[in-house]
Design a protein around this motif. Sequence first.
Motif, PDB file in Angstrom:
ATOM      1  N   LYS A 192       0.821  -1.218   0.000  1.00 35.17           N
ATOM      2  CA  LYS A 192       0.000   0.000   0.000  1.00 35.17           C
ATOM      3  C   LYS A 192       0.857   1.272   0.000  1.00 35.17           C
ATOM      4  O   LYS A 192       0.402   2.342   0.379  1.00 35.17           O
ATOM      5  N   THR A 193       2.103   1.132  -0.448  1.00 35.63           N
ATOM      6  CA  THR A 193       3.028   2.254  -0.481  1.00 35.63           C
ATOM      7  C   THR A 193       3.220   2.769  -1.901  1.00 35.63           C
ATOM      8  O   THR A 193       3.369   1.994  -2.842  1.00 35.63           O
ATOM      9  N   PHE A 194       3.223   4.088  -2.042  1.00 35.89           N
ATOM     10  CA  PHE A 194       3.435   4.743  -3.328  1.00 35.89           C
ATOM     11  C   PHE A 194       4.664   5.649  -3.220  1.00 35.89           C
ATOM     12  O   PHE A 194       4.865   6.302  -2.202  1.00 35.89           O
ATOM     13  N   ILE A 195       5.467   5.675  -4.268  1.00 40.94           N
ATOM     14  CA  ILE A 195       6.669   6.500  -4.281  1.00 40.94           C
ATOM     15  C   ILE A 195       6.378   7.818  -4.996  1.00 40.94           C
ATOM     16  O   ILE A 195       5.972   7.832  -6.160  1.00 40.94           O
ATOM     17  N   ILE A 196       6.584   8.923  -4.285  1.00 44.48           N
ATOM     18  CA  ILE A 196       6.525  10.251  -4.894  1.00 44.48           C
ATOM     19  C   ILE A 196       7.822  10.962  -4.514  1.00 44.48           C
ATOM     20  O   ILE A 196       8.055  11.261  -3.339  1.00 44.48           O
ATOM     21  N   LYS A 197       8.676  11.198  -5.497  1.00 52.98           N
ATOM     22  CA  LYS A 197       9.939  11.881  -5.235  1.00 52.98           C
ATOM     23  C   LYS A 197       9.671  13.292  -4.716  1.00 52.98           C
ATOM     24  O   LYS A 197       8.743  13.962  -5.158  1.00 52.98           O
ATOM     25  N   ASP A 198      10.503  13.723  -3.766  1.00 55.68           N
ATOM     26  CA  ASP A 198      10.369  15.089  -3.274  1.00 55.68           C
ATOM     27  C   ASP A 198      10.580  16.077  -4.414  1.00 55.68           C
ATOM     28  O   ASP A 198      11.543  15.949  -5.190  1.00 55.68           O
ATOM     29  N   ALA A 199       9.690  17.037  -4.515  1.00 57.87           N
ATOM     30  CA  ALA A 199       9.824  18.060  -5.546  1.00 57.87           C
ATOM     31  C   ALA A 199      11.059  18.911  -5.267  1.00 57.87           C
ATOM     32  O   ALA A 199      11.468  19.056  -4.113  1.00 57.87           O
ATOM     33  N   TYR A 200      11.667  19.439  -6.311  1.00 53.45           N
ATOM     34  CA  TYR A 200      12.755  20.391  -6.080  1.00 53.45           C
ATOM     35  C   TYR A 200      12.235  21.791  -6.379  1.00 53.45           C
ATOM     36  O   TYR A 200      11.386  21.990  -7.235  1.00 53.45           O
ATOM     37  N   GLU A 201      12.780  22.746  -5.654  1.00 58.27           N
ATOM     38  CA  GLU A 201      12.215  24.096  -5.661  1.00 58.27           C
ATOM     39  C   GLU A 201      13.029  25.080  -6.487  1.00 58.27           C
ATOM     40  O   GLU A 201      12.844  26.284  -6.371  1.00 58.27           O
ATOM     41  N   THR A 202      13.936  24.570  -7.298  1.00 58.51           N
ATOM     42  CA  THR A 202      14.788  25.453  -8.084  1.00 58.51           C
ATOM     43  C   THR A 202      13.931  26.402  -8.930  1.00 58.51           C
ATOM     44  O   THR A 202      13.022  25.961  -9.624  1.00 58.51           O
ATOM     45  N   PRO A 203      14.204  27.705  -8.847  1.00 57.03           N
ATOM     46  CA  PRO A 203      13.406  28.654  -9.635  1.00 57.03           C
ATOM     47  C   PRO A 203      13.486  28.375 -11.132  1.00 57.03           C
ATOM     48  O   PRO A 203      14.461  27.814 -11.640  1.00 57.03           O
ATOM     49  N   LYS A 204      12.472  28.784 -11.858  1.00 58.92           N
ATOM     50  CA  LYS A 204      12.436  28.612 -13.304  1.00 58.92           C
ATOM     51  C   LYS A 204      13.619  29.337 -13.951  1.00 58.92           C
ATOM     52  O   LYS A 204      13.976  30.445 -13.541  1.00 58.92           O
ATOM     53  N   ASP A 205      14.194  28.710 -14.955  1.00 56.93           N
ATOM     54  CA  ASP A 205      15.325  29.282 -15.693  1.00 56.93           C
ATOM     55  C   ASP A 205      16.541  29.529 -14.803  1.00 56.93           C
ATOM     56  O   ASP A 205      17.341  30.436 -15.050  1.00 56.93           O
ATOM     57  N   PHE A 206      16.684  28.699 -13.761  1.00 57.57           N
ATOM     58  CA  PHE A 206      17.822  28.834 -12.849  1.00 57.57           C
ATOM     59  C   PHE A 206      18.986  27.990 -13.356  1.00 57.57           C
ATOM     60  O   PHE A 206      18.901  26.762 -13.402  1.00 57.57           O
ATOM     61  N   TYR A 207      20.045  28.627 -13.782  1.00 61.49           N
ATOM     62  CA  TYR A 207      21.251  27.908 -14.171  1.00 61.49           C
ATOM     63  C   TYR A 207      22.415  28.900 -14.203  1.00 61.49           C
ATOM     64  O   TYR A 207      22.237  30.110 -14.351  1.00 61.49           O
ATOM     65  N   LYS A 208      23.587  28.351 -14.059  1.00 59.20           N
ATOM     66  CA  LYS A 208      24.775  29.190 -14.014  1.00 59.20           C
ATOM     67  C   LYS A 208      25.201  29.552 -15.425  1.00 59.20           C
ATOM     68  O   LYS A 208      25.234  28.707 -16.319  1.00 59.20           O
ATOM     69  N   THR A 209      25.524  30.832 -15.650  1.00 55.86           N
ATOM     70  CA  THR A 209      25.953  31.283 -16.976  1.00 55.86           C
ATOM     71  C   THR A 209      27.331  31.944 -16.938  1.00 55.86           C
ATOM     72  O   THR A 209      28.030  31.974 -17.943  1.00 55.86           O
ATOM     73  N   ASP A 210      27.705  32.497 -15.783  1.00 56.37           N
ATOM     74  CA  ASP A 210      28.971  33.226 -15.680  1.00 56.37           C
ATOM     75  C   ASP A 210      30.016  32.355 -14.983  1.00 56.37           C
ATOM     76  O   ASP A 210      29.923  32.106 -13.778  1.00 56.37           O
ATOM     77  N   TYR A 211      31.000  31.900 -15.738  1.00 56.90           N
ATOM     78  CA  TYR A 211      32.051  31.059 -15.174  1.00 56.90           C
ATOM     79  C   TYR A 211      33.387  31.814 -15.069  1.00 56.90           C
ATOM     80  O   TYR A 211      34.403  31.224 -14.739  1.00 56.90           O
ATOM     81  N   SER A 212      33.365  33.093 -15.372  1.00 57.22           N
ATOM     82  CA  SER A 212      34.600  33.880 -15.288  1.00 57.22           C
ATOM     83  C   SER A 212      34.843  34.272 -13.838  1.00 57.22           C
ATOM     84  O   SER A 212      34.033  34.937 -13.203  1.00 57.22           O
ATOM     85  N   THR A 213      35.956  33.818 -13.291  1.00 61.40           N
ATOM     86  CA  THR A 213      36.267  34.121 -11.898  1.00 61.40           C
ATOM     87  C   THR A 213      37.767  34.039 -11.675  1.00 61.40           C
ATOM     88  O   THR A 213      38.467  33.252 -12.323  1.00 61.40           O
ATOM     89  N   ASP A 214      38.259  34.880 -10.795  1.00 58.27           N
ATOM     90  CA  ASP A 214      39.681  34.853 -10.451  1.00 58.27           C
ATOM     91  C   ASP A 214      39.951  33.831  -9.356  1.00 58.27           C
ATOM     92  O   ASP A 214      41.096  33.462  -9.119  1.00 58.27           O
ATOM     93  N   GLN A 215      38.895  33.398  -8.699  1.00 57.41           N
ATOM     94  CA  GLN A 215      39.059  32.456  -7.588  1.00 57.41           C
ATOM     95  C   GLN A 215      37.897  31.475  -7.593  1.00 57.41           C
ATOM     96  O   GLN A 215      36.736  31.866  -7.645  1.00 57.41           O
ATOM     97  N   ILE A 216      38.196  30.183  -7.572  1.00 60.13           N
ATOM     98  CA  ILE A 216      37.154  29.167  -7.529  1.00 60.13           C
ATOM     99  C   ILE A 216      36.407  29.259  -6.202  1.00 60.13           C
ATOM    100  O   ILE A 216      37.012  29.346  -5.127  1.00 60.13           O
TER     101      ILE A 216
END
Length: 223
Positions: free
Chosen positions: A122-146
């Motif tokens: 009687k168990t059903f699997i529902i993965k926890d939703a993730y809350e990442t905002p829409k269109d959220f992704y990294k675009t700027d990789y230019s950095t002097d320090q990691i």
Amino acid sequence: MKIKWILVNGRSTPSSRIEGYILHEWLLKQEIDSQIVYSPASYNPTMVKPVIIEDADTVVFQKVCLGYAKEVAEDCKKRGIKIIYYLSDHVPEAMPMYNICDALIMSSEYLMKTLPPYLQEKTFIIKDAYETPKDFYKTDYSTDQIKVLWFGTLGGWDAAVKLRPSIEGLGYKYTMISAHPQANKQWSLDTIWNDIKEADIVIIPSTLTEYDKCKDENRLTQT
């Protein structure tokens, strides 16, 4: 359809927000009658006061399993109300609620397999939703320090501190985000997305304990 919710805490607790409030709000958008009737001010799986549930088709208990929980669930069953028990953690103390409920919702197959076969049916699997905002992704990789970001619970704090000399020894910037008072920054849902976006490397602590094995990949997915 009328659904009522009994939650282990308010929106500040990730499980209550993801497994309770977000679903409740989605149901309202579908014009389904949904109501949160119990949500304590602080995280507490013990129901400290009874709640009389009337005029409902289904009641969802999210992690609440001690105190008056069993009594309230049994009263609902007598009224012909269906009981769903929803959790994302390995909680042996919840076994009485597992037996009472009409259905179990769990966030991972590993967690489901900790149950005896009659409960798995009687168990059903529902993965926890993730809350990442829409269109959220990294675009700027230019950095002097990691930039290295660690974010996790208080339980992993000691390991986070031990990593600091090695990471900073490589010349990287190391930021620890947590509810711990010595964290570089306090965890906040309002700021965590920008913190993740600014990082080049994110460290998500985990363990090989049964507790962590039962969790799903929610935190990894949303980074």
